[in-house]
Write a protein that holds these residues in place. Sequence first.
Motif, PDB file in Angstrom:
ATOM      1  N   GLU A   8       0.826  -1.203   0.000  1.00 48.49           N
ATOM      2  CA  GLU A   8       0.000   0.000   0.000  1.00 48.49           C
ATOM      3  C   GLU A   8       0.858   1.249   0.000  1.00 48.49           C
ATOM      4  O   GLU A   8       0.535   2.242  -0.622  1.00 48.49           O
ATOM      5  CB  GLU A   8      -0.937   0.001   1.218  1.00 48.49           C
ATOM      6  N   LYS A  11       2.345   2.257  -3.539  1.00 51.72           N
ATOM      7  CA  LYS A  11       1.419   2.750  -4.562  1.00 51.72           C
ATOM      8  C   LYS A  11       1.563   4.249  -4.767  1.00 51.72           C
ATOM      9  O   LYS A  11       1.369   4.750  -5.849  1.00 51.72           O
ATOM     10  CB  LYS A  11      -0.032   2.437  -4.182  1.00 51.72           C
ATOM     11  N   GLN A  14      -2.854   8.551  -4.566  1.00 56.66           N
ATOM     12  CA  GLN A  14      -3.878   8.245  -5.556  1.00 56.66           C
ATOM     13  C   GLN A  14      -4.440   9.539  -6.126  1.00 56.66           C
ATOM     14  O   GLN A  14      -4.559  10.534  -5.416  1.00 56.66           O
ATOM     15  CB  GLN A  14      -5.022   7.438  -4.906  1.00 56.66           C
TER      16      GLN A  14
END
Length: 98
Positions: A8, A11, A14
Motif C-alpha cells: 500500500e 502505490k 492516488q
Amino acid sequence: MAAVGAAEETKGPQPVARSTRRQSPAQVDVPTGTTRFFLAKAGANGTTPTLDRECGSEGEAKIESLKTGLNYYSIVEWRATADFTGKHPQVRSEPVKR
C-alpha cells in the motif's frame, strides 16, 4: 501482514477525482464611460426600479447611497447591430457611450 502494508505504501498518492464544474457564462466587458449611475427614489418599494438623481461616477453613487440610505443602480444602454461577415448572420450588442 507486513507485506500488505508495504504494498500500500509503494502505490503512492492516488489521484483525486475532481468534479467538472460548469463555467458561468462569459461576462461582458463593458467599456469605461458607458455605465451610468442613478440613486433610487426615496420611498420606492424596490420591486420596480425607480430612478432619481444621476451621479457622475460609481464612487459618487456609493457615497450618496451611504449618506442617504438609498440604493443605487448602474445602467448600461445597449444598441443591437447586425454582423453579416460570416456564413451565419449574428446580432451583436454594442454599449452606447454617453
